[in-house]
Design a protein around this motif. Structure first.
Motif, PDB file in Angstrom:
ATOM      1  N   TRP A  68       0.558  -1.238  -0.232  1.00  0.00           N
ATOM      2  CA  TRP A  68       0.035   0.247  -0.030  1.00  0.00           C
ATOM      3  C   TRP A  68       0.607   1.214   0.135  1.00  0.00           C
ATOM      4  O   TRP A  68       0.631   2.500  -1.054  1.00  0.00           O
ATOM      5  CB  TRP A  68      -0.582  -0.529   1.029  1.00  0.00           C
ATOM      6  CG  TRP A  68      -1.824   1.128   1.466  1.00  0.00           C
ATOM      7  CD1 TRP A  68      -2.686   1.812   0.971  1.00  0.00           C
ATOM      8  CD2 TRP A  68      -1.304   1.932   2.823  1.00  0.00           C
ATOM      9  NE1 TRP A  68      -3.073   2.929   1.191  1.00  0.00           N
ATOM     10  CE2 TRP A  68      -2.318   3.083   2.235  1.00  0.00           C
ATOM     11  CE3 TRP A  68      -0.641   2.088   3.691  1.00  0.00           C
ATOM     12  CZ2 TRP A  68      -2.210   4.114   3.135  1.00  0.00           C
ATOM     13  CZ3 TRP A  68      -0.387   3.334   4.810  1.00  0.00           C
ATOM     14  CH2 TRP A  68      -1.659   4.089   4.628  1.00  0.00           C
ATOM     15  N   GLY A  78      -4.047   1.851  -5.378  1.00  0.00           N
ATOM     16  CA  GLY A  78      -4.937   0.620  -5.040  1.00  0.00           C
ATOM     17  C   GLY A  78      -6.431   1.031  -5.801  1.00  0.00           C
ATOM     18  O   GLY A  78      -6.705   1.883  -6.590  1.00  0.00           O
ATOM     19  N   ILE A 280      -8.846   0.367   1.564  1.00  0.00           N
ATOM     20  CA  ILE A 280      -7.913   1.628   0.158  1.00  0.00           C
ATOM     21  C   ILE A 280      -8.577   2.074   0.643  1.00  0.00           C
ATOM     22  O   ILE A 280      -7.406   2.790   0.054  1.00  0.00           O
ATOM     23  CB  ILE A 280      -8.082   0.460  -0.951  1.00  0.00           C
ATOM     24  CG1 ILE A 280      -6.923   0.766  -1.416  1.00  0.00           C
ATOM     25  CG2 ILE A 280      -9.195   0.453  -1.234  1.00  0.00           C
ATOM     26  CD1 ILE A 280      -5.389   0.803  -0.703  1.00  0.00           C
ATOM     27  N   SER A 284      -6.396   5.220   1.565  1.00  0.00           N
ATOM     28  CA  SER A 284      -5.712   6.268   0.983  1.00  0.00           C
ATOM     29  C   SER A 284      -6.286   7.830   1.037  1.00  0.00           C
ATOM     30  O   SER A 284      -5.574   8.816   1.349  1.00  0.00           O
ATOM     31  CB  SER A 284      -5.841   5.801  -0.766  1.00  0.00           C
ATOM     32  OG  SER A 284      -4.677   4.708  -0.326  1.00  0.00           O
TER      33      SER A 284
END
Length: 315
Positions: A68, A78, A280, A284
């Motif tokens: 990540w 992602g 995700i 992020s």
């Protein structure tokens, strides 16, 4: 100056590294399996395991963190579990709402706060000064989401001057888009304007007590002339620092306001990602907001050090 900038840049990088570890760890320990959430209660263990492998959730925490964080360094955030599109694409779409909203609120807070702070400092100890300080204290104490709902009740439901929520998109026209962002921007700007006005007042009062202001007065300048020509410019330095920090706060702190007004911005995307267990997206977005806050702080430090060389010697 270069040495100071490099030192601050190293501090920024270390802060981002620590923040990434904390964000990943906190979000990953939240109870619930995204794969099981997406498939529902009746999903078989085999289907859940297959989806976890497809989503990259079957690896160890350390390998998932490296994948990540390494992806973020290269611009690859992602793919969203829920929307099935790259997170970078989602962010680009939502920034078209969040950045104008933050800038709009920042302009409103600055336009309101600086004149109010100057008036309060110029009338220090008067009824007007006490009234302004009381109003700013109220502005800080009142939650912005409560103020947002009050704005909707008055200006959307009762007067019907604005819509109660939603965003028509910039394709509908600049005026239509700005009108849709007006009430959210006012709700965001109120507490920031209150803080900024108090900082402006304190900085100006301190500056008016300096020897060079007394010298200017002794040379024949009136209080107003000394304030405008000398005191105001010097008092603006700490105020500009606060303004720079407020932009990142407005960008990162609009989650509640965007949900109150149903705005398709970053704040609402984070809220949707949390409710849908789209890890995700949440990781992020939070990391991007932290980066924005740290970057703005870094730029403010550099600008402040350029304006005041004494800071470079202290650090």
């Amino acid at each position: 100056m270069l040495r100071f900038a490099l030192t601050r840049a190293l501090s920024l990088a270390l802060s981002l590294l620590v923040a990434s570890v904390v964000i990943f760890a906190v979000i990953e320990v939240i109870p619930g399996d995204p794969a099981a959430f997406m498939l529902g209660l009746n999903a078989s263990p085999e289907a859940v395991a297959a989806l976890r492998e497809q989503m990259g959730l079957d690896g160890t925490l350390f390998t998932r963190y490296l994948a990540w964080f390494g992806g973020m360094l290269t611009g690859d955030f992602g793919v969203s579990y829920t929307y099935k599109v790259p997170v970078a694409e989602l962010v680009a779409q939502r920034l078209q709402v969040s950045v104008p909203l933050a800038l709009y609120a920042l302009v409103l807070s600055t336009v309101i706060a600086i004149p109010v702070g100057v008036i309060a400092a110029a009338t220090r100890g008067s009824v007007g000064d006490y009234g302004i300080m009381g109003a700013t204290q109220l502005g800080i104490a009142v939650p912005n989401f409560w103020f947002a709902m009050l704005l909707v009740l008055v200006f959307a439901v009762t007067l019907r001057w604005f819509s109660a929520g939603g965003f028509p998109g910039w394709d509908a026209g600049l005026w239509v888009g700005m009108k849709a962002l007006t009430l959210p921007a006012v709700a965001l700007a109120l507490p920031q304007a209150s803080i900024l006005a108090r900082v402006m007042r304190s900085a100006l009062i301190e500056t008016l007590g300096q020897d060079y202001i007394r010298t200017a007065r002794a040379k024949g300048l009136t209080r107003r002339q000394a304030t405008v020509r000398h005191a105001l410019r010097n008092a603006l330095i700490p105020v500009l620092t606060i303004i720079g920090l407020q932009f990142s706060f407005l960008l990162a702190g609009a989650i509640i306001i965007e949900n109150v007004f149903y705005l398709p911005g970053l704040g609402r995307l984070i809220f949707q990602g949390i409710t849908q267990r789209d890890l995700i997206v949440v990781e992020s977005l939070v990391m991007l907001l932290v980066f924005a806050v740290i970057l703005v702080t870094f730029l403010v430090d550099i600008a402040y050090a350029a304006a005041d060389p004494r800071l470079r010697r202290k650090r």
